[in-house]
Design an enzyme around this catalytic site. Structure first.
Site, mmCIF file in Angstrom:
data_model
loop_
_atom_site.group_PDB
_atom_site.id
_atom_site.type_symbol
_atom_site.label_atom_id
_atom_site.label_comp_id
_atom_site.label_asym_id
_atom_site.label_seq_id
_atom_site.Cartn_x
_atom_site.Cartn_y
_atom_site.Cartn_z
ATOM 1 N N HIS A 235 -38.124 7.228 89.120
ATOM 2 C CA HIS A 235 -37.367 7.037 90.373
ATOM 3 C C HIS A 235 -37.234 8.336 91.162
ATOM 4 O O HIS A 235 -36.192 8.593 91.782
ATOM 5 C CB HIS A 235 -35.983 6.432 90.092
ATOM 6 C CG HIS A 235 -36.049 5.060 89.492
ATOM 7 N ND1 HIS A 235 -36.204 3.920 90.251
ATOM 8 C CD2 HIS A 235 -36.015 4.654 88.198
ATOM 9 C CE1 HIS A 235 -36.245 2.865 89.440
ATOM 10 N NE2 HIS A 235 -36.148 3.281 88.199
ATOM 11 N N ASN B 232 -32.777 -2.932 89.675
ATOM 12 C CA ASN B 232 -34.090 -2.902 90.320
ATOM 13 C C ASN B 232 -34.188 -4.071 91.308
ATOM 14 O O ASN B 232 -33.295 -4.912 91.367
ATOM 15 C CB ASN B 232 -35.206 -3.051 89.276
ATOM 16 C CG ASN B 232 -35.517 -1.748 88.562
ATOM 17 O OD1 ASN B 232 -35.411 -0.670 89.135
ATOM 18 N ND2 ASN B 232 -35.906 -1.843 87.306
#
Ligand code: NDP
Length: 504
Positions: A59, A132
């Site tokens: 990320h 997510n």
């Protein structure tokens, strides 16, 4: 940044001392050497050399925005979390969206799940929900996570990403099939962050004031509507504007178009878990909506851009261990690993006292016996540094324990999850393919899989790729086989699809 017509303030050093020049170093005469006591220049160089903190291992590329969460339905029958205690109550929050595998400078529109990390600044401390844009995940046990991520990153010798490595891992890990089906659909290339849903993915627990417990899943449904890029559109945008998602979020908020998500909850009575047809804690599965219909309980609005990307987006740190009273965990083995790993990686990445940085600091009082460490500046003064003490130091409140759950008795060992009636790695992706996807979605799924599995994937792994998709659906498997040139038992050399194996 804006052009300011007023006389700007005098530049200072980080210590607040006025700076005489930012154009010329201090030298001995116009052509002489630079002197070491030009502290401003020396410190400018030193600070520059230290400008980067380690990027997130996963990320790394992302952006975020501030906003609020508002409760729209009474949920006190399920949880006594204070920030959810009354309809109309608003809690300030910060959200960060991201790609997973690419590095900090990678392009926004590559095929990848998107991070959907939320921080709620509640009156009982910070609550982080780190999800997510997919309701599931590739693996179901935290000990496989590092291997999974390695397979998405770069080869040790060439330093390049490898589709062969990705398919090798996925086809040897059948539990990945559900998530890979979503990833290979056009949801793997969302048009913008505003046009995607977010999911807790994990199951969590809620407890009400009477101590009654429930299992819950969070679904953040985009009010803007789902919009995705097809493969060629996503590929084109990589070249056209690698910061497309970052720019879109920033500009929409700057133009007063605050994106909004509706929070829908799936709520399962505590005792249903044992006999539910799917293991409700297995992160590779969803709870079909027909079994546990989603209930709308609130909305999230992002209406303020960060003032400083580094201070707010880069230094923001989310941890699933940040739970507030009324909200607890579940026996999800991936969640157990994440409870440790997030706080640990922040300690490494931004330091022992990262929770004191303004973006991470609680907006409620902090009374802790944790102390000292690099960069501490919020402290408890002369409070006794130990507990118990007789000098009025803070005391724990047993009534604030998070909901707990049962633990099946048994010997310690390396176990797979206990199987529930319908547990199978291919049932849910098969349902998604046959019953949820429209014909165009199915067509794009085949195109996306074939393009991805054509690019530098060995013949042996391709054979497993076909078996993997045949397990999801026989017709899908046949189409993938034909696309890879394996149709009718014959094999042709796969054609490399454009733009499917690149450095980000
Ligand atoms: P439903 O028809 O009630 O729900 C299907 C869900 O699938 C909707 O939430 C829809 O999202 C979502 N969806 C549509 N296209 C895709 C895609 N390409 N990739 C991922 N999700 C998509 O069915 P069920 O609840 O009975 O579930 C059937 C299947 O749907 C599951 O096996 C799972 O694969 C998938 N799914 C289920 C979810 C759940 O929590 N039950 C959540 C997401 C997917 P939207 O309404 O936003 O378009």
């Amino acid at each position: 940044m804006s052009t300011n017509k007023k006389r700007p303030p005098t530049t200072t050093s980080s210590s607040g001392i006025p700076v005489p020049s930012d154009e010329h170093s201090l030298t001995v005469g116009p052509n002489g050497p630079t002197v070491l006591h030009d502290a401003h220049t020396v410190q400018k160089i030193q600070q520059f050399n230290r400008e980067r903190v380690p990027e997130r291992v996963v990320h790394a590329k992302g952006s975020g925005a501030h906003g609020f969460f508002e409760v729209t339905e009474d949920v006190t029958q399920w949880t006594n979390a204070k920030f959810l205690s009354e309809v109309g109550k608003r809690t300030p929050m910060f959200a960060r969206f991201s790609t997973v595998a690419g590095e900090m400078g990678s392009a926004d529109t590559v095929r990848d799940p998107r991070g959907f990390a939320l921080k709620f600044y509640t009156e009982e401390g910070n609550y982080d929900l780190v999800g997510n844009n997919t309701p599931t995940f590739f693996v179901r046990d935290a000990t496989k996570f590092q291997d999974f991520i390695h397979s998405q990153k770069r080869l040790p010798d060439t330093g390049m990403r490898s589709n062969d490595m990705q398919w090798d891992f996925w086809t040897l890990s059948p539990e990945s099939a559900h998530q890979v089906t979503i990833l290979m659909s056009d949801r793997g290339t969302p048009r913008t962050w505003r046009n995607m849903n977010g999911y807790s993915s994990h199951t969590y627990s809620w407890a009400n004031a009477a101590g009654e417990r429930f299992w819950v899943k969070y679904h953040w449904k985009t009010v803007q509507g789902i919009e995705n890029f097809a493969l060629d559109e996503a590929d084109a945008m990589v070249a056209q504007d690698p910061d497309f998602h970052r720019r879109d979020l920033w500009e929409s908020i700057a133009h007063g178009e605050a994106p909004e998500w509706r929070l829908e909850m799936q709520i399962m009575p505590f005792d249903d878990a044992r006999s539910y047809r799917f293991n409700p804690f297995d992160l590779t599965k969803v709870w079909p909506h027909g079994d546990y219909p989603p209930i709308t309980i609130g909305r999230m609005v992002l209406d303020r851009n960060p003032e400083n990307h580094f201070a707010e987006v880069e230094q923001s740190a989310f941890a699933p261990s940040n739970l507030v009273p009324g909200i607890g965990l579940s026996p999800d083995k991936m969640l157990m690993g994440r409870i440790f790993s997030y706080h640990d990686t922040h300690l490494h990445r931004i330091g022992t006292n990262y929770e004191q940085l303004p973006i991470n600091a609680a907006k409620s009082p902090v009374h802790t016996y944790n102390k000292d460490g690099a960069m501490e500046y919020l402290h408890s003064g002369a409070q006794p540094p130990y507990y118990p003490n007789s000098y009025g130091g803070p005391e724990p409140d047993p009534s604030k324990a998070l909901p707990s759950w049962w633990v099946e008795a048994g010997e310690i060992g390396y176990y797979a999850y206990e199987k529930h009636r319908d547990d199978d790695d291919f049932i849910q992706p098969g349902t998604l393919y046959r019953e949820v996807m429209e014909p165009a979605d199915r067509e794009h799924l085949v195109t996306n899989i074939v393009a991805h599995a054509s690019a530098g994937v060995s013949a042996e792994v391709q054979t497993r790729v076909i078996g993997y998709w045949t397990n999801v659906d026989a017709d899908l498997g046949a189409q993938v086989a034909a696309g890879l040139g394996h149709g009718n038992g014959s094999r042709e050399t796969p054609v490399r699809a454009p733009g499917t194996q690149r450095a980000d």
